[in-house]
Design a protein around this motif. Structure first.
Motif, PDB file in Angstrom:
ATOM      1  N   LEU A   1       0.821  -1.205   0.000  1.00 50.17           N
ATOM      2  CA  LEU A   1       0.000   0.000   0.000  1.00 50.17           C
ATOM      3  C   LEU A   1       0.856   1.256   0.000  1.00 50.17           C
ATOM      4  O   LEU A   1       1.977   1.255   0.525  1.00 50.17           O
ATOM      5  CB  LEU A   1      -0.911   0.002   1.238  1.00 50.17           C
ATOM      6  CG  LEU A   1      -2.039  -1.021   1.242  1.00 50.17           C
ATOM      7  CD1 LEU A   1      -2.759  -0.991   2.579  1.00 50.17           C
ATOM      8  CD2 LEU A   1      -3.023  -0.762   0.112  1.00 50.17           C
ATOM      9  N   PRO A   2       0.351   2.327  -0.600  1.00 49.19           N
ATOM     10  CA  PRO A   2       1.102   3.591  -0.575  1.00 49.19           C
ATOM     11  C   PRO A   2       1.218   4.132   0.841  1.00 49.19           C
ATOM     12  O   PRO A   2       0.314   3.959   1.658  1.00 49.19           O
ATOM     13  CB  PRO A   2       0.260   4.519  -1.464  1.00 49.19           C
ATOM     14  CG  PRO A   2      -1.106   3.926  -1.458  1.00 49.19           C
ATOM     15  CD  PRO A   2      -0.916   2.449  -1.338  1.00 49.19           C
ATOM     16  N   VAL A   3       2.333   4.759   1.116  1.00 48.72           N
ATOM     17  CA  VAL A   3       2.611   5.294   2.447  1.00 48.72           C
ATOM     18  C   VAL A   3       2.596   6.815   2.388  1.00 48.72           C
ATOM     19  O   VAL A   3       3.233   7.424   1.525  1.00 48.72           O
ATOM     20  CB  VAL A   3       3.979   4.794   2.957  1.00 48.72           C
ATOM     21  CG1 VAL A   3       4.292   5.413   4.320  1.00 48.72           C
ATOM     22  CG2 VAL A   3       3.999   3.277   3.040  1.00 48.72           C
ATOM     23  N   HIS A   4       1.853   7.427   3.302  1.00 47.08           N
ATOM     24  CA  HIS A   4       1.789   8.880   3.373  1.00 47.08           C
ATOM     25  C   HIS A   4       1.150   9.262   4.706  1.00 47.08           C
ATOM     26  O   HIS A   4       0.307   8.530   5.232  1.00 47.08           O
ATOM     27  CB  HIS A   4       0.959   9.444   2.208  1.00 47.08           C
ATOM     28  CG  HIS A   4       1.097  10.918   2.013  1.00 47.08           C
ATOM     29  ND1 HIS A   4       0.396  11.828   2.765  1.00 47.08           N
ATOM     30  CD2 HIS A   4       1.862  11.643   1.157  1.00 47.08           C
ATOM     31  CE1 HIS A   4       0.722  13.061   2.374  1.00 47.08           C
ATOM     32  NE2 HIS A   4       1.599  12.967   1.393  1.00 47.08           N
ATOM     33  N   ASP A   5       1.547  10.411   5.252  1.00 48.11           N
ATOM     34  CA  ASP A   5       1.000  10.857   6.534  1.00 48.11           C
ATOM     35  C   ASP A   5      -0.495  11.117   6.470  1.00 48.11           C
ATOM     36  O   ASP A   5      -1.174  11.092   7.504  1.00 48.11           O
ATOM     37  CB  ASP A   5       1.710  12.131   7.002  1.00 48.11           C
ATOM     38  CG  ASP A   5       3.144  11.871   7.435  1.00 48.11           C
ATOM     39  OD1 ASP A   5       3.469  10.697   7.713  1.00 48.11           O
ATOM     40  OD2 ASP A   5       3.936  12.832   7.504  1.00 48.11           O
ATOM     41  N   ASP A   6      -1.010  11.383   5.276  1.00 46.15           N
ATOM     42  CA  ASP A   6      -2.428  11.692   5.123  1.00 46.15           C
ATOM     43  C   ASP A   6      -3.232  10.503   4.606  1.00 46.15           C
ATOM     44  O   ASP A   6      -4.313  10.671   4.044  1.00 46.15           O
ATOM     45  CB  ASP A   6      -2.609  12.886   4.189  1.00 46.15           C
ATOM     46  CG  ASP A   6      -2.058  14.163   4.803  1.00 46.15           C
ATOM     47  OD1 ASP A   6      -2.607  14.604   5.828  1.00 46.15           O
ATOM     48  OD2 ASP A   6      -1.058  14.683   4.279  1.00 46.15           O
ATOM     49  N   ILE A   7      -2.691   9.289   4.781  1.00 42.89           N
ATOM     50  CA  ILE A   7      -3.391   8.066   4.378  1.00 42.89           C
ATOM     51  C   ILE A   7      -3.472   7.118   5.568  1.00 42.89           C
ATOM     52  O   ILE A   7      -2.459   6.831   6.216  1.00 42.89           O
ATOM     53  CB  ILE A   7      -2.672   7.359   3.213  1.00 42.89           C
ATOM     54  CG1 ILE A   7      -2.664   8.245   1.961  1.00 42.89           C
ATOM     55  CG2 ILE A   7      -3.348   6.024   2.894  1.00 42.89           C
ATOM     56  CD1 ILE A   7      -1.884   7.643   0.798  1.00 42.89           C
TER      57      ILE A   7
END
Length: 257
Positions: free
Chosen positions: A57-63
């Protein structure tokens, strides 16, 4: 570790609540959307399948990631808790695994402004920052996005997998008037939603499993489709179920008597 998980989840929730307070005077182009990637898993799902899904899965602070299953194993819960706040895991006890029911439970606990719905055998072919940037550019009058779903299946000769593409709503705003309907081959109900086509791709590899696993999956789906015909959510879900049943080419008279 439990306190760390709770603290991380609290920060995520506070961030989502703070974003909801943005005034109407702020340009939507300056708003960073908070996104919930939601996934459901039925009884008997192997731990390694959950692990493999999450690591892609994509990793990001807003996910954030929301996982909902109708059976919660100690191993899966321990692993999901270990992810330290990126995942909200819910145990939803039902007598029979029904896709729309579980997906709507996942939607109800998701904190994101946007919902991205995936299966365990799917991969989102976009990075975290690009996903955030893409949804940031969606105009306020668009509520849902159609994506291209590329499915892979094994050829009869066992050679290079074949690919075929379809389009479906898999990304939508977390609003009350959008929900999943249908026990199997479920669709997003969007009678008042405004939809646009997206460039985002999802790769589906569910048809690359072994013959026995594929047969079990098809038999499970067939039972759910028969139930949808007998006890439909609505006319649309009944028609969808009949379409897929006809595609099997099997004599299903005993199932309806």
């Amino acid at each position: 570790m439990g306190d760390a998980v709770n603290d991380a989840l609290l920060k995520v929730k506070e961030k989502a609540l703070a974003q909801d307070k943005i005034t109407a005077n702020d340009s939507f182009l300056n708003r960073v959307p908070f996104i919930s990637i939601v996934c459901i898993y039925p009884d008997g799902t192997a731990q390694e399948d959950i692990h493999g899904f999450i690591t892609k899965l994509p990793v990001h602070d807003d996910i954030e990631i929301v996982m909902v299953g109708n059976v919660q194993s100690d191993e899966n819960k321990a692993y999901l808790d270990w992810r330290e706040g990126r995942i909200t895991n819910a145990f939803h006890e039902i007598t029979e695994f029904e896709f729309d029911t579980c997906r709507n439970v996942a939607k109800s606990i998701a904190r994101g402004e946007w919902i991205v719905s995936l299966d365990l055998d799917e991969v989102l072919l976009i990075g975290g920052q690009k996903l955030v940037d893409s949804l940031k550019l969606v105009p306020p009058n668009v509520d849902s996005l159609r994506v291209t779903n590329v499915s892979l299946k094994t050829t009869t000769a066992g050679g290079i997998p074949e690919a075929f593409a379809g389009h479906a709503i898999r990304i939508f705003r977390n609003v009350d008037y959008i929900e999943w309907q249908g026990r199997c081959h479920e669709v997003v109900s969007h009678t008042v939603a405004r939809t646009a086509q997206s460039h985002i791709l999802i790769q589906h590899s569910g048809y690359l499993c072994s013959g026995e696993d594929l047969l079990r999956k098809l038999e499970r789906n067939l039972l759910l489709l028969c139930k949808e015909v007998l006890e439909p959510r609505n006319d649309q879900t009944r028609q969808t179920a009949l379409k897929y049943i006809c595609m099997t080419g099997r004599d299903l008279a005993p199932a309806f008597t």
